[in-house]
Scaffold this motif. Structure first.
Motif, PDB file in Angstrom:
ATOM      1  N   UNK A  19       0.835  -1.198   0.000  1.00 36.35           N
ATOM      2  CA  UNK A  19       0.000   0.000   0.000  1.00 36.35           C
ATOM      3  C   UNK A  19       0.874   1.254   0.000  1.00 36.35           C
ATOM      4  N   UNK A  20       0.492   2.260  -0.798  1.00 37.35           N
ATOM      5  CA  UNK A  20       1.205   3.536  -0.789  1.00 37.35           C
ATOM      6  C   UNK A  20       0.214   4.682  -0.622  1.00 37.35           C
ATOM      7  N   UNK A  21       0.704   5.921  -0.616  1.00 34.20           N
ATOM      8  CA  UNK A  21      -0.155   7.072  -0.334  1.00 34.20           C
ATOM      9  C   UNK A  21      -1.224   7.302  -1.392  1.00 34.20           C
ATOM     10  N   UNK A  22      -1.071   6.690  -2.553  1.00 34.70           N
ATOM     11  CA  UNK A  22      -2.055   6.857  -3.627  1.00 34.70           C
ATOM     12  C   UNK A  22      -3.035   5.692  -3.740  1.00 34.70           C
ATOM     13  N   UNK A  23      -2.903   4.706  -2.872  1.00 32.10           N
ATOM     14  CA  UNK A  23      -3.802   3.557  -2.917  1.00 32.10           C
ATOM     15  C   UNK A  23      -5.233   3.981  -2.593  1.00 32.10           C
ATOM     16  N   UNK A  24      -6.180   3.305  -3.230  1.00 35.17           N
ATOM     17  CA  UNK A  24      -7.599   3.522  -2.930  1.00 35.17           C
ATOM     18  C   UNK A  24      -8.122   2.203  -2.377  1.00 35.17           C
TER      19      UNK A  24
ATOM     20  N   UNK B  29      -5.425   0.412   9.554  1.00 34.49           N
ATOM     21  CA  UNK B  29      -4.047  -0.017   9.298  1.00 34.49           C
ATOM     22  C   UNK B  29      -3.523   0.548   7.985  1.00 34.49           C
ATOM     23  N   UNK B  30      -4.384   0.580   6.958  1.00 35.64           N
ATOM     24  CA  UNK B  30      -3.971   1.161   5.678  1.00 35.64           C
ATOM     25  C   UNK B  30      -3.690   2.647   5.842  1.00 35.64           C
ATOM     26  N   UNK B  31      -4.539   3.336   6.604  1.00 41.30           N
ATOM     27  CA  UNK B  31      -4.366   4.770   6.828  1.00 41.30           C
ATOM     28  C   UNK B  31      -3.015   5.064   7.484  1.00 41.30           C
ATOM     29  N   UNK B  32      -2.620   4.238   8.428  1.00 43.58           N
ATOM     30  CA  UNK B  32      -1.336   4.447   9.105  1.00 43.58           C
ATOM     31  C   UNK B  32      -0.197   4.502   8.094  1.00 43.58           C
ATOM     32  N   UNK B  33      -0.121   3.516   7.203  1.00 45.41           N
ATOM     33  CA  UNK B  33       0.942   3.480   6.194  1.00 45.41           C
ATOM     34  C   UNK B  33       0.821   4.669   5.235  1.00 45.41           C
ATOM     35  N   UNK B  34      -0.383   4.963   4.799  1.00 44.09           N
ATOM     36  CA  UNK B  34      -0.583   6.006   3.799  1.00 44.09           C
ATOM     37  C   UNK B  34      -0.243   7.392   4.344  1.00 44.09           C
TER      38      UNK B  34
ATOM     39  N   UNK C 275       4.185  12.266   4.519  1.00 42.03           N
ATOM     40  CA  UNK C 275       5.262  13.095   5.095  1.00 42.03           C
ATOM     41  C   UNK C 275       4.784  14.502   5.449  1.00 42.03           C
ATOM     42  N   UNK C 276       3.607  14.582   6.070  1.00 41.99           N
ATOM     43  CA  UNK C 276       3.124  15.865   6.567  1.00 41.99           C
ATOM     44  C   UNK C 276       2.409  16.722   5.545  1.00 41.99           C
ATOM     45  N   UNK C 277       2.253  16.255   4.313  1.00 44.92           N
ATOM     46  CA  UNK C 277       1.542  17.018   3.282  1.00 44.92           C
ATOM     47  C   UNK C 277       0.038  16.929   3.554  1.00 44.92           C
ATOM     48  N   UNK C 278      -0.561  18.032   4.036  1.00 42.03           N
ATOM     49  CA  UNK C 278      -1.962  17.999   4.472  1.00 42.03           C
ATOM     50  C   UNK C 278      -2.929  17.735   3.323  1.00 42.03           C
TER      51      UNK C 278
END
Length: 622
Positions: A348-353, A367-372, A377-380
């Protein structure tokens, strides 16, 4: 030259950084001002470095609530050669030796972060840190080698592995006590986690926190609680049918014979610790008010600090531990280390849906949210998109309510959990273009009711082409299920992992499971690929009567890394994994194809196995 110069450097640094992000400040007590605190004075009474009097560290720092159990103690030496002795018992001569002596006394009542400092210039300063939790026999060294802000010290303390484990165990202990209390006031198993979730949602509202203790009429407080919940749903744009469903789930709060009663209620003696003096004195019914205050004290801080624990899932499991509610529904909540394993397997990465069509209490999305979020890196702006990309469907109204509230108390601002049957919602979900599917479907109560793979097919149906779907299902689905053929007709079976037999020990379920991994919308035959089979029976967790299955030897991270690496590299491991081409008619388990290595079998193991077999045979005969 005395140690005053070293102390001055430390004190000046601390004064600049005494403010916390919460808006509160720490209190710095130079020697001897900390003697104003009777508890600390008493603990240091026999802590002299010479063994014959009071201990006198350079500074003690206290933290405001909710972290008032933490102390920082500081010992300074001017000479960097007097930083730490080889023997560790030169208390009066060396900074580390001295501060650890103080820690050994203070840790009888506090968690202690010890700082040893030597040197007379900021450039040459030598700094060592140690943490000793309350009741622990010794302190452990921390890797930090420079002075930090108090915000950073607080993070260092709260996210220390041992502290996090301690806090989690305290939460589990509290959940048992709370369960007994809620049972004693006649709340059903399904109502208990709902009440906790509603209170935690309301405690996110500043106006509610400021005024709930002033509500002396129970029926007024119960209405205030439900009204606040409703307002929080409005704030988060949860409206229409979804909001009405949730408010109906919380409706019992306004009608419950104890929570909303304006008459004085007598509570069984075993739950007196959750009861206020007003109730004990017989002034008025404070059951609901005391509950809110108790949950604010024992749960709210945990959910804010450790955002990625499925806290409501744990409460739900505890409240139903001795009931049949979850089993009658076929609901078996996924352990957190397995939801995290899914995240790793799917990469899973920050662009996963993410899409979970059997959301439950939202363990997979959390759990997915934690990784994403970590990858943002703080980008709101990216974080806001992450919240929108956590999609779920849940048909059980109470579970839907728990899932939504579970995300809301974690600060998720856009809730994309849909109430209703995942089968009826399929076309709507498809429009959201999910590219990772996770699920733990309801398990059939009878063999003839088997339907788990229908949920797997539903999840795959809405995913984008070539997306990954991961499901944990009863192992019977991998052996003899007619839907296997339909799955392979449309999708590729990438892997099947046989999981520990007692994986769901905590929920008192006896289901033996496996994890299946699919690639969506690519027929299995067309992929021309061998399936990876893993014999992942040993996750390092052991049964603990008090806490369920626990990673007591801290083996899990290494085991998980090994499992995931072998799968990603598609490298068979002797006795643990293999690659094999299979069809729908074949058995989808590693056990069916792994070669047993009898050379490692000891005589004792053989005898024990034989004894077990004989006892089983005799039992069967009788």
């Amino acid at each position: 030259m005395s140690e005053r110069l070293t102390e001055s450097i430390v004190y000046d640094f601390f004064r600049k950084h005494k403010g916390l992000s919460s808006g509160q400040s720490v209190t710095i007590y130079p020697q001897p001002q900390y003697n104003e605190i009777e508890k600390i004075k008493k603990l240091l009474k026999n802590a002299s470095k010479k063994g014959n009097g009071d201990g006198k560290p350079e500074f003690i720092v206290t933290f405001p609530s909710p972290n008032s159990d933490l102390l920082i103690v500081v010992e300074c030496k001017k000479d960097i050669l007097k930083h730490q002795s080889k023997t560790g018992d030169q208390y009066g001569e060396y900074a580390v030796d001295g501060v650890l002596l103080y820690s050994s006394f203070l840790s009888k009542e506090y968690d202690v972060l010890s700082i040893a400092v030597s040197g007379i210039t900021e450039e040459q300063l030598n700094v060592s840190h140690f943490l000793q939790l309350k009741g622990q026999p010794k302190a452990k060294a921390l890797s930090t080698a420079e002075l930090l802000t108090f915000n950073d010290y607080l993070r260092l303390y709260l996210y220390d592995e041992d502290k996090e484990k301690q806090s989690y165990e305290q939460l589990l202990d509290y959940s048992r006590k709370l369960n007994e209390h809620l049972r004693d006031i006649d709340l059903s198993e399904s109502q208990r986690p709902l009440l906790v979730s509603g209170i935690l949602m309301a405690l996110e509202d500043a106006a509610f926190v400021a005024s709930y203790k002033k509500k002396t009429v129970p029926s007024t407080l119960s209405k205030f609680l439900v009204t606040t919940i409703s307002e929080k749903l409005d704030e988060n744009k949860i409206s229409g049918f979804a909001k009405n469903t949730m408010i109906q789930s919380y409706g019992f709060i306004n009608t419950h014979s104890v929570l909303a009663s304006d008459k004085l209620i007598n509570i069984p003696s075993q739950t007196e610790e959750i009861i206020s003096e007003d109730a004990i004195k017989g002034n008025y019914n404070t059951v609901l008010r005391d509950l809110i205050e108790d949950i604010e004290k024992n749960v709210k801080g945990f959910t804010r600090t450790y955002k990625y624990y499925d806290v409501l899932g744990k409460f739900y499991a505890e409240f139903l531990r001795y009931a049949n509610g979850d089993k009658s529904l076929g609901i078996v909540l996924t352990p957190q280390h397995i939801t995290e394993l899914f995240v790793d397997i799917a990469n899973v990465n920050e662009n996963s849906i993410i899409y979970d069509n059997c959301t439950g209490t939202a363990g997979f999305p959390i759990s997915a949210m934690k990784r994403m979020i970590e990858l943002c890196q703080g980008n709101s702006a990216k974080e806001e998109q992450v919240y929108r990309n956590l999609i779920g469907a849940e048909a059980n109204s109470n579970m839907f309510t728990l899932a939504v509230s579970n995300l809301l108390i974690r600060g998720v601002k856009t809730i994309n959990i849909h109430y209703g049957s995942c089968f009826e919602l399929a076309e709507d979900i498809k429009l959201l273009k999910p590219n990772v599917g996770f699920l733990n479907p309801p398990y059939a109560k009878k063999k003839e009711d088997a339907r788990e793979l229908k949920f797997v097919l539903n999840n795959l149906e809405v995913l984008q082409p070539l997306s990954t779907c991961i499901a944990i299902v009863p192992i019977s689905c991998a052996i003899n299920d007619p839907l296997k053929k339909e799955l392979l007709k449309k999708h590729t079976l990438e892997a099947v992992f046989s999981m520990p037999e007692e994986l769901f020990y905590d929920s008192k379920a006896s289901t033996v499971t496996c994890i299946m991994v699919f690639t969506a919308h690519k027929p299995h035959e067309q992929s021309n690929k061998k399936t990876f089979f893993g014999y992942w029976r040993n996750d390092g967790f052991v049964k603990n009567k008090k806490y369920g299955r626990v990673d007591s030897e801290k083996q899990w991270q290494e085991i998980k890394s090994s499992w995931v690496s072998s799968f990603r590299d598609r490298e068979p491991v002797e006795g643990q994994s293999l690659l094999k081409r299979v069809t729908a008619e074949d058995e989808w388990t590693a056990e069916a194809y792994l070669n047993t290595d009898y050379s490692t079998l000891t005589e004792l193991e053989f005898e024990e196995t034989l004894k077990s077999f004989l006892l089983f045979s005799l039992k069967d005969i009788s």
